[in-house]
Design a protein around this motif. Structure first.
Motif, PDB file in Angstrom:
ATOM      1  N   ASP A  58      17.159  29.636  53.693  1.00  0.00           N
ATOM      2  CA  ASP A  58      16.303  30.122  52.631  1.00  0.00           C
ATOM      3  C   ASP A  58      15.153  29.186  52.311  1.00  0.00           C
ATOM      4  N   ASN A  61      11.807  30.157  53.560  1.00  0.00           N
ATOM      5  CA  ASN A  61      10.975  31.129  52.904  1.00  0.00           C
ATOM      6  C   ASN A  61      10.072  30.508  51.879  1.00  0.00           C
ATOM      7  N   SER A  64       7.302  28.903  53.571  1.00  0.00           N
ATOM      8  CA  SER A  64       6.365  29.828  54.196  1.00  0.00           C
ATOM      9  C   SER A  64       5.581  30.580  53.157  1.00  0.00           C
ATOM     10  N   GLY A  65       6.142  30.670  51.984  1.00  0.00           N
ATOM     11  CA  GLY A  65       5.523  31.645  51.134  1.00  0.00           C
ATOM     12  C   GLY A  65       5.184  31.154  49.765  1.00  0.00           C
ATOM     13  N   LEU A  66       5.447  31.989  48.805  1.00  0.00           N
ATOM     14  CA  LEU A  66       5.174  31.678  47.427  1.00  0.00           C
ATOM     15  C   LEU A  66       3.718  31.360  47.219  1.00  0.00           C
ATOM     16  N   SER A  67       2.880  31.960  48.019  1.00  0.00           N
ATOM     17  CA  SER A  67       1.484  31.755  47.718  1.00  0.00           C
ATOM     18  C   SER A  67       0.820  33.104  47.721  1.00  0.00           C
ATOM     19  N   ALA A 130       9.284  37.738  61.689  1.00  0.00           N
ATOM     20  CA  ALA A 130      10.061  36.786  60.887  1.00  0.00           C
ATOM     21  C   ALA A 130       9.106  35.813  60.212  1.00  0.00           C
ATOM     22  N   ALA A 131       9.215  35.739  58.891  1.00  0.00           N
ATOM     23  CA  ALA A 131       8.189  35.020  58.132  1.00  0.00           C
ATOM     24  C   ALA A 131       8.456  33.526  57.997  1.00  0.00           C
ATOM     25  N   TYR A 206       1.889  42.771  60.242  1.00  0.00           N
ATOM     26  CA  TYR A 206       2.791  41.699  60.665  1.00  0.00           C
ATOM     27  C   TYR A 206       2.579  40.445  59.832  1.00  0.00           C
ATOM     28  N   ASP A 210      -1.753  39.374  55.726  1.00  0.00           N
ATOM     29  CA  ASP A 210      -2.379  39.192  54.418  1.00  0.00           C
ATOM     30  C   ASP A 210      -3.532  38.200  54.481  1.00  0.00           C
ATOM     31  N   THR A 211      -3.461  37.246  55.417  1.00  0.00           N
ATOM     32  CA  THR A 211      -4.539  36.266  55.511  1.00  0.00           C
ATOM     33  C   THR A 211      -5.763  36.840  56.222  1.00  0.00           C
ATOM     34  N   LEU A 464      15.125  35.111  44.640  1.00  0.00           N
ATOM     35  CA  LEU A 464      14.018  35.998  45.024  1.00  0.00           C
ATOM     36  C   LEU A 464      14.036  37.271  44.190  1.00  0.00           C
ATOM     37  N   GLU A 465      15.238  37.807  44.009  1.00  0.00           N
ATOM     38  CA  GLU A 465      15.321  39.076  43.310  1.00  0.00           C
ATOM     39  C   GLU A 465      15.082  38.896  41.808  1.00  0.00           C
ATOM     40  N   TYR A 468      11.636  35.744  41.291  1.00  0.00           N
ATOM     41  CA  TYR A 468      10.369  36.008  41.978  1.00  0.00           C
ATOM     42  C   TYR A 468       9.919  37.452  41.809  1.00  0.00           C
ATOM     43  N   GLU A 482       3.438  25.535  50.243  1.00  0.00           N
ATOM     44  CA  GLU A 482       2.224  25.987  50.913  1.00  0.00           C
ATOM     45  C   GLU A 482       0.982  25.243  50.420  1.00  0.00           C
TER      46      GLU A 482
ATOM     47  N   GLN B  36      14.234  41.338  52.819  1.00  0.00           N
ATOM     48  CA  GLN B  36      13.434  40.349  52.099  1.00  0.00           C
ATOM     49  C   GLN B  36      13.453  39.013  52.834  1.00  0.00           C
ATOM     50  N   VAL B  37      14.600  38.663  53.353  1.00  0.00           N
ATOM     51  CA  VAL B  37      14.706  37.395  54.075  1.00  0.00           C
ATOM     52  C   VAL B  37      13.837  37.434  55.327  1.00  0.00           C
ATOM     53  N   MET B  38      13.886  38.545  56.045  1.00  0.00           N
ATOM     54  CA  MET B  38      13.080  38.660  57.262  1.00  0.00           C
ATOM     55  C   MET B  38      11.600  38.703  56.945  1.00  0.00           C
ATOM     56  N   GLY B  39      11.250  39.526  55.982  1.00  0.00           N
ATOM     57  CA  GLY B  39       9.836  39.758  55.685  1.00  0.00           C
ATOM     58  C   GLY B  39       9.201  38.598  54.954  1.00  0.00           C
ATOM     59  N   GLY B  40      10.033  37.791  54.289  1.00  0.00           N
ATOM     60  CA  GLY B  40       9.485  36.675  53.546  1.00  0.00           C
ATOM     61  C   GLY B  40       8.968  37.134  52.197  1.00  0.00           C
ATOM     62  N   VAL B  41       8.618  36.154  51.373  1.00  0.00           N
ATOM     63  CA  VAL B  41       8.261  36.498  50.002  1.00  0.00           C
ATOM     64  C   VAL B  41       6.928  37.229  49.903  1.00  0.00           C
ATOM     65  N   LYS B  42       6.123  37.157  50.946  1.00  0.00           N
ATOM     66  CA  LYS B  42       4.821  37.799  50.851  1.00  0.00           C
ATOM     67  C   LYS B  42       4.840  39.254  51.297  1.00  0.00           C
ATOM     68  N   ARG B  47       6.290  47.210  53.560  1.00  0.00           N
ATOM     69  CA  ARG B  47       6.770  46.492  54.730  1.00  0.00           C
ATOM     70  C   ARG B  47       8.299  46.346  54.659  1.00  0.00           C
ATOM     71  N   GLY B 279      23.471  33.270  54.138  1.00  0.00           N
ATOM     72  CA  GLY B 279      22.172  32.914  53.560  1.00  0.00           C
ATOM     73  C   GLY B 279      21.096  33.899  53.956  1.00  0.00           C
TER      74      GLY B 279
END
Lengths: 574, 320
Positions: A58, A61, A64-67, A130-131, A206, A210-211, A464-465, A468, A482, B36-42, B47, B279
């Motif tokens: 986790d 994630n 990778s994210g939260l931006s 996969a992010a 994919y 978003d970028t 996350l649920e 976030y 990030e 959600q885990v695969m796609g990530g938070v964004k 999607r 996880g």
């Protein structure tokens, strides 16, 4: 990333008295009891594991994210608006990312294998779906490449594109892709492949799409020329092309992305042993400067003590990162350690949109109540104090730590002013893999100011649920890893719930600013407001220690969580 | 006997079905999802819906359970949500580490538990017997993780006082380097074996002590055997089935121990895989893996029950 991995606190052993009686019962219920006990034990243990272990992946994630999708850019944008610029020659590209690659190492062993100990394993190898940052870390600029590459300082350098020009209105980017670029399967890499790759990402949403949201069209003018047209100016385009969304894949390849990889990078993907390691080997037909070592093994070890033991035993050559509090236990003669700069911000998020944290005084009280030097010490002393939303690696940083010095009396005053003279109870929701250090330190520090903290340690998926997505929280701690993610503070729908029109306006100006200086200036102004208004507390700028065995050089020294170019690695000949 | 075996097998199958329902339901209670885990938070909601649809996560729960169960009946454990690899293949691969580790742990626990248990019962009235019993009491109470840490500190390479054995990892080449592979399993197996062995020791001891007072043992002593001889020759066979049953029940705890210890020793086995999959919310893989583990425990229970019938004439007679 996770400095502590919570040890499972349940060994699952059965109560001997209970277990002992069941089989001795001579009635026919004996076997039934045995079955039931077995089922319960295993089910309970499995459940216990969920509770005890946060799930190591986790972390990825978060990094990778939260931006928010919009980020801001720096120096590269300097000339984009007014002039047409051509950047440096391609040859500089491959070596530019690594700090030590500058001086040629005399007598290197190019048949060597380097084993790198990492914490977080990718969940999947599919770079399109996969992010996780761990996948970007493993493959970006190693196996897959983009038109440009994010240099060590975050500024784009040529990669597949040898040069590019930007039109005066900053809406048209024209890239030159020289002949000779090739994929690892032998196919030539042309502008057609690049156009197909980028359009594929955009059309299918994919990872990284978003970028590229402001890209209106991507077309190959000929085999060597690619034209990207934007719908509005977007100084971050080059930054985006150096990341996930910009990776160029072979349009003629039909391989399964989740288990194989065909890219144009200096390494070939060889094997993924799930739960253990990813092996990359040198691409001997690489179009650029070949990698310095024959193969690289990325070995994933979750437990920080096991990581250290592996390093000391020589099973891994590099540990990235090594838990900060374990650096002193390195027992390898001549091993080097250094601290990698990172944009990681451990944010104590306040739910600005809900009682009681929508009150400025309450937020300020919390910030005054926190003793930041003590927080840094508790975390091992390597992190840096951070007073605002922008990390030192990013444009717009200024030292804001003096805004809220540790002042318990002032915190109490502010709380009283807000109507909480008798104390305040708050709940902190934190993903479990961050361990107990931060919650423990905060609980005791806030208690001095009269704030009672209840800590809810949850799995990341639950975070996350609840936090976030549903914004159902009061306080939360997450590592916002990030770079250039200030946009979160200009987005009232983000989980911070921070809504300030002035900040939003400054940010909007910043992302289309004419020069890097102006952009940084605008971001700094906005960041100061965010910090003054105590929209959150920035506990630390998380920095990681890296340990390297003697004789190994060229390991990247910044932002290693999401970008680990390994072509410059070298091993001194014995 | 045949009837008994059939009944016992039916119970085994019932146990598996119950477990499958229980595990399936428990996992659905957990918050968070694989998409959600695969796609990530964004990832956008659209999607996420795409990913869910692609992996059948948008179907109703009974439908998901039904298709999983139907697959199981064909011996198909399903495919990992996250990697798409058949779960059977992954489990088979991980078993190459976990089964030897479990076997070695069992071996250690028996080597520790049975002889020491007998000795401690036979010499129960001496200081040595009392000491052994006290030590066992203590060891049985230690968490396996802690035992593992102690062993690493004492014997682990790169960390220990005596740098004898690998304290983490498994050779990437697996069993093609049998020596190294075996060496890397010794410390974790010992950690599990010591703790489980202490539990077995206590059972063996108390079963034997109970046998001491039984008529046939006393009779044997009266007929000229020493008390110790009587206990070992007459008492031990009688206590055999009870000891065997305990070992079988300990198998459940042993497998859990192995799962836990894998993380500590950075071994890429079933345990580490399970933790990762939870996880990642790779629910199908988690439920199939747990089911296989539970099935293994139930199977051991089944075999032991049948075996104890065979070695215990009293049970045979009672069943007929």
């Amino acid at each position: 990333m996770s400095d502590t991995t919570p040890p499972p606190d349940k060994d699952g052993s059965v109560d001997p008295t209970l277990a002992g009686r069941a089989p001795k019962a001579k009635s026919k219920t004996g076997p039934i009891i045995a079955v039931v006990v077995a089922v319960v034990v295993v089910a309970a243990a499995a459940f216990g594991i969920y509770k005890a272990v946060g799930g190591k992946k986790d972390d990825a994630n978060i990094t990778s994210g939260l931006s928010a999708s919009a980020t801001s850019d720096t120096a590269t944008t300097t000339d984009t608006v007014t002039t047409t610029e051509t950047t440096a020659a391609a040859d500089e590209a491959t070596d530019a990312e690594t700090v030590e690659a500058a001086g040629p190492v005399s007598g290197t062993d190019d048949a060597a294998t380097v084993v790198i100990g990492l914490s977080l394993e990718p969940t999947n190898l599919d770079v399109r779906n996969a992010a996780d940052a761990a996948l970007t870390q493993a493959f970006l600029d190693n196996v897959y490449e983009g038109l440009v590459s994010r240099g060590a300082d975050g500024n784009p350098v040529p990669k597949l594109a040898s040069e590019w020009t930007i039109s005066d209105d900053a809406l048209t980017y024209t890239f030159t892709i020289p002949d000779g670029r090739a994929f690892s399967n032998g196919d030539a890499l042309t502008a057609d492949d690049v156009a197909w790759s980028l359009n594929d990402v955009i059309d299918n949403g994919y990872v990284g799409a978003d970028t590229l949201a402001k890209v209106a069209s991507v077309e190959a003018a000929d085999a060597n020329t690619l034209v990207i047209t934007l719908s509005e100016p977007y100084p971050d385009l080059l930054w985006a092309l150096g990341g996930r969304g910009g990776l160029v894949l072979d349009q003629d390849a039909t391989n399964d992305l989740s288990s194989s990889a065909i890219g144009s990078g200096p390494f070939l993907f060889q094997e993924w042993k799930q739960g253990d390691s990813i092996t990359l080997v040198r691409n001997d037909n690489y179009w650029g400067t070949p990698a310095g070592v024959q193969s690289v093994v990325l070995r994933y070890i979750t437990d920080s003590n096991a990581q250290l033991n592996a390093f000391n035993a020589g099973d891994v050559d590099v540990l990235a990162p090594i838990s900060n509090d374990l650096v002193s236990q390195i027992a390898v003669d001549g091993a080097e350690t250094f601290v990698a700069e990172a944009s990681d911000k451990f944010v104590l998020a306040f739910n600005n949109a809900a009682e009681p944290l929508n009150q400025l005084e309450v937020r300020q009280a919390i910030r005054y109540a926190i003793d930041h030097p003590a927080v840094v010490t508790a975390r091992g002393g390597v992190d840096r104090e951070l007073g605002g939303p922008i990390a030192p690696t990013d444009p717009g940083y200024e030292d804001l730590t003096s805004l809220y010095p540790h002042d318990v009396d002032k915190a109490k005053e502010l709380l009283a002013a807000a109507g909480y003279a008798d104390g305040l109870e708050l709940t902190l929701t934190i993903p479990s893999f961050y361990g107990n250090v931060l919650p423990d330190v905060l609980t005791s520090q806030l208690a001095e100011a009269g704030i009672t903290l209840t800590v809810e340690s949850v799995e990341f998926a639950a975070w996350l649920e609840d936090v976030y997505t549903n914004h159902d929280y009061q306080l939360s701690i997450v590592d916002h890893a990030e770079a250039r993610d200030f946009g979160n503070w200009a987005n009232p729908d983000y989980y911070f719930g921070y809504d300030n029109a002035e900040v939003q306006s400054l940010y909007a100006q910043a992302i289309v600013a004419a020069s890097a200086e102006e952009e940084a200036e605008l971001l700094a102004q906005a960041a100061r407001i965010v910090s003054e208004e105590a929209a959150a507390d920035w506990l630390v700028n998380f920095r990681q220690s890296i340990a390297v065995w003697p004789g190994i050089s060229g390991f990247p020294q910044s932002q290693i969580n999401s970008y680990l170019p390994l072509a410059g690695l070298a091993v001194a000949a014995q | 006997m045949t009837q008994y075996v059939l009944r016992r097998v039916a119970l085994f199958v019932l146990g598996l079905v119950l477990t499958s329902a229980l595990v399936f339901a428990l996992l659905r209670v957990l918050p968070g999802d694989a998409a959600q885990v695969m796609g990530g938070v964004k990832a956008t909601p659209e999607r996420l819906d795409q990913i869910r649809a692609a992996y059948g996560l948008d179907r109703s729960l009974p439908a998901q359970y039904g298709s999983w169960l139907a697959g199981l009946l064909h011996g198909d454990l399903g495919q990992s949500l996250i990697t798409g690899v058949p779960i059977k293949d992954e489990i088979t691969q991980k078993f190459a580490l976990t089964l030897p580790l479990a076997g070695l742990s069992l071996l250690f626990s028996l080597l520790i538990g049975v002889p020491l248990g007998i000795a401690s019962a036979v010499y129960y009235d001496t200081k040595l017997g009392g000491f052994a019993s006290a030590v066992a009491q203590g060891l049985a109470a230690i968490p396996i993780v802690w035992a593992g840490l102690l062993l690493i500190i004492l014997l682990g390479k790169g960390a220990g006082l005596l740098e004898l054995l690998p304290s983490q990892g498994f050779p990437r080449t697996g069993w093609s380097e049998p020596g190294r592979a075996f060496a890397s399993l010794i410390l974790p197996a010992l950690a599990v074996g010591i703790v489980e062995g202490a539990v077995i020791l206590r059972f063996v001891r108390s079963a034997l002590l109970e046998a001491r007072g039984q008529d046939h043992v006393r009779t044997a002593a009266a007929l000229g055997l020493t008390r110790r001889q009587a206990l070992i020759r007459r008492g031990l066979p009688g206590a055999g089935p009870a000891i065997l049953s305990v070992v079988a029940l300990q198998a459940a705890s042993l497998i859990v121990g192995v799962v836990v210890v894998e993380a500590l020793f950075a071994l890429p086995g079933m345990g580490s895989m399970l933790v990762t999959d939870v996880g990642n919310r790779d629910l199908i893989k988690v439920q199939s893996t747990v089911l296989v583990l539970v099935g293994l425990v139930l199977l051991i229970g089944l075999l032991v029950d049948i075996a104890s019938r065979l070695i215990d004439p009293r049970q045979r007679r009672a069943g007929e």
